[in-house]
Motif scaffolding. Structure first.
Motif, PDB file in Angstrom:
ATOM      1  N   THR A  78      99.035  68.271 110.890  1.00 38.17           N
ATOM      2  CA  THR A  78      98.791  68.722 109.728  1.00 38.17           C
ATOM      3  C   THR A  78      99.234  67.500 108.819  1.00 38.17           C
ATOM      4  N   SER A  79      99.011  67.740 107.565  1.00 41.64           N
ATOM      5  CA  SER A  79      99.595  66.663 106.671  1.00 41.64           C
ATOM      6  C   SER A  79     101.215  66.704 106.554  1.00 41.64           C
ATOM      7  N   ASP A  80     101.700  67.643 106.751  1.00 47.72           N
ATOM      8  CA  ASP A  80     103.214  67.572 106.859  1.00 47.72           C
ATOM      9  C   ASP A  80     103.682  67.162 108.153  1.00 47.72           C
ATOM     10  N   LEU A  96     103.370  63.305 107.598  1.00 45.80           N
ATOM     11  CA  LEU A  96     104.574  62.829 106.522  1.00 45.80           C
ATOM     12  C   LEU A  96     105.852  63.004 107.289  1.00 45.80           C
ATOM     13  N   ASP A  97     106.106  63.940 108.044  1.00 47.08           N
ATOM     14  CA  ASP A  97     107.418  63.536 108.797  1.00 47.08           C
ATOM     15  C   ASP A  97     107.369  62.681 109.812  1.00 47.08           C
ATOM     16  N   THR A 148      93.549  64.683 107.218  1.00 44.14           N
ATOM     17  CA  THR A 148      95.081  64.761 107.137  1.00 44.14           C
ATOM     18  C   THR A 148      95.580  63.437 106.232  1.00 44.14           C
ATOM     19  N   ARG A 154      98.119  66.693  99.960  1.00 49.74           N
ATOM     20  CA  ARG A 154      99.847  66.833 100.225  1.00 49.74           C
ATOM     21  C   ARG A 154     100.023  65.106 100.210  1.00 49.74           C
TER      22      ARG A 154
END
Length: 145
Positions: free
Chosen positions: A72-74, A77-78, A115, A120
């Motif tokens: 996912t995008s989250d 990002l992490d 993604t 986000r």
């Protein structure tokens, strides 16, 4: 295409891939007169997704993370924040504020996967750039030459 960055900058090329160790069975064989039995193996939880970033330049290296979760995008990002850029804490919290950049700027080259271009990611770009992390997107079609 070459990304123009400072000599002190770190450049990464990042993407993800998925692996499924259970292949679909399209056919089988058996001795004449016996019934062919194909055991169905459950695929739930068997898929492995990998995120990777290849550091280019004078000190090449590979940073990666594997997961059985959906990318996912989250998660992206992490991965960018903690493993590629090497920062600690949680992106977007009060503990990590813009104006606390990395000791070396970081440029990450991405393709246009959903993604990578999600809302986000777009919302997080100003915060990332304030920390010295720049996302660079390839054009929709990038010929090899």
């Amino acid at each position: 295409m070459r990304v123009r960055t400072s000599l002190l900058s770190q450049e990464f090329c990042s993407d993800e891939a998925g692996f499924a160790p259970t292949l679909p069975t399209g056919y089988t064989w058996a001795r004449r007169g016996t019934r062919a039995v194909v055991f169905q193996e459950g695929t739930s939880g068997r898929r492995v997704n990998a995120l990777g970033a290849l550091r280019t330049g004078s000190q090449p290296g590979l940073v990666f993370r594997t997961t059985t979760d959906k990318v996912t995008s989250d998660l992206l990002l992490d991965f960018i924040y903690t493993q590629v850029a090497g920062l600690t804490g949680v992106l977007g919290t009060a503990a990590i504020a813009p104006g606390l950049p990395r000791h070396r700027p970081c440029t990450i080259v991405l393709d246009n996967a959903s993604t990578h271009v999600s809302r986000r990611i777009k919302d997080a770009r100003p915060l990332l750039e304030g920390l010295g992390i720049t996302l660079f997107y390839l054009p929709p079609y990038s010929p090899p030459n």
